[in-house]
Design a protein around this motif. Sequence first.
Motif, PDB file in Angstrom:
ATOM      1  N   LYS A   2      61.223 -12.783  58.945  1.00  0.00           N
ATOM      2  CA  LYS A   2      61.175 -13.627  60.129  1.00  0.00           C
ATOM      3  C   LYS A   2      59.828 -14.350  60.225  1.00  0.00           C
ATOM      4  O   LYS A   2      59.765 -15.521  60.580  1.00  0.00           O
ATOM      5  N   TYR A   3      58.743 -13.652  59.905  1.00  0.00           N
ATOM      6  CA  TYR A   3      57.412 -14.250  59.955  1.00  0.00           C
ATOM      7  C   TYR A   3      57.322 -15.439  59.007  1.00  0.00           C
ATOM      8  O   TYR A   3      56.802 -16.492  59.372  1.00  0.00           O
ATOM      9  N   GLN A   6      59.286 -18.383  60.469  1.00  0.00           N
ATOM     10  CA  GLN A   6      58.581 -18.978  61.605  1.00  0.00           C
ATOM     11  C   GLN A   6      57.347 -19.756  61.154  1.00  0.00           C
ATOM     12  O   GLN A   6      57.072 -20.854  61.646  1.00  0.00           O
ATOM     13  N   THR A   7      56.617 -19.176  60.213  1.00  0.00           N
ATOM     14  CA  THR A   7      55.426 -19.850  59.696  1.00  0.00           C
ATOM     15  C   THR A   7      55.805 -21.164  59.032  1.00  0.00           C
ATOM     16  O   THR A   7      55.155 -22.189  59.250  1.00  0.00           O
ATOM     17  N   ILE A  52      50.730 -17.918  65.646  1.00  0.00           N
ATOM     18  CA  ILE A  52      51.578 -17.131  64.742  1.00  0.00           C
ATOM     19  C   ILE A  52      50.706 -16.319  63.788  1.00  0.00           C
ATOM     20  O   ILE A  52      50.956 -15.138  63.555  1.00  0.00           O
ATOM     21  N   SER A  56      50.282 -12.185  63.692  1.00  0.00           N
ATOM     22  CA  SER A  56      50.650 -11.434  62.490  1.00  0.00           C
ATOM     23  C   SER A  56      49.521 -10.519  62.029  1.00  0.00           C
ATOM     24  O   SER A  56      49.774  -9.528  61.372  1.00  0.00           O
ATOM     25  N   SER A  57      48.303 -10.854  62.383  1.00  0.00           N
ATOM     26  CA  SER A  57      47.173 -10.051  61.906  1.00  0.00           C
ATOM     27  C   SER A  57      46.758  -8.966  62.893  1.00  0.00           C
ATOM     28  O   SER A  57      45.855  -8.196  62.607  1.00  0.00           O
ATOM     29  N   ASN A  60      51.151  -3.954  63.939  1.00  0.00           N
ATOM     30  CA  ASN A  60      52.583  -3.758  64.128  1.00  0.00           C
ATOM     31  C   ASN A  60      52.925  -3.907  65.615  1.00  0.00           C
ATOM     32  O   ASN A  60      52.804  -2.975  66.374  1.00  0.00           O
TER      33      ASN A  60
END
Length: 72
Positions: A2-3, A6-7, A52, A56-57, A60
């Motif tokens: 998904k990431y 989206q990216t 985004i 992500s960084s 979790n």
Amino acid sequence: MKYARQTQEHLDRLDASLRTLRDMIKRGENQAALRYMEEGDLKERFGDLQSIIILSSTGNIGASGVQSIGNL
């Protein structure tokens, strides 16, 4: 997965905004181009992509927006 999707979507939007900026500059619309970069869609698209990447960084993050806390 998904990431990555989206990216890529945000990169595509940023690319389209950069094309628009290039076209403004080619037409000699320098003041409009400056506004577009500082206040318009280009700034917004860059901010979206930056968000985004930052999210992500951070680790979790679950659906509730908090770190995975494991078993309670």
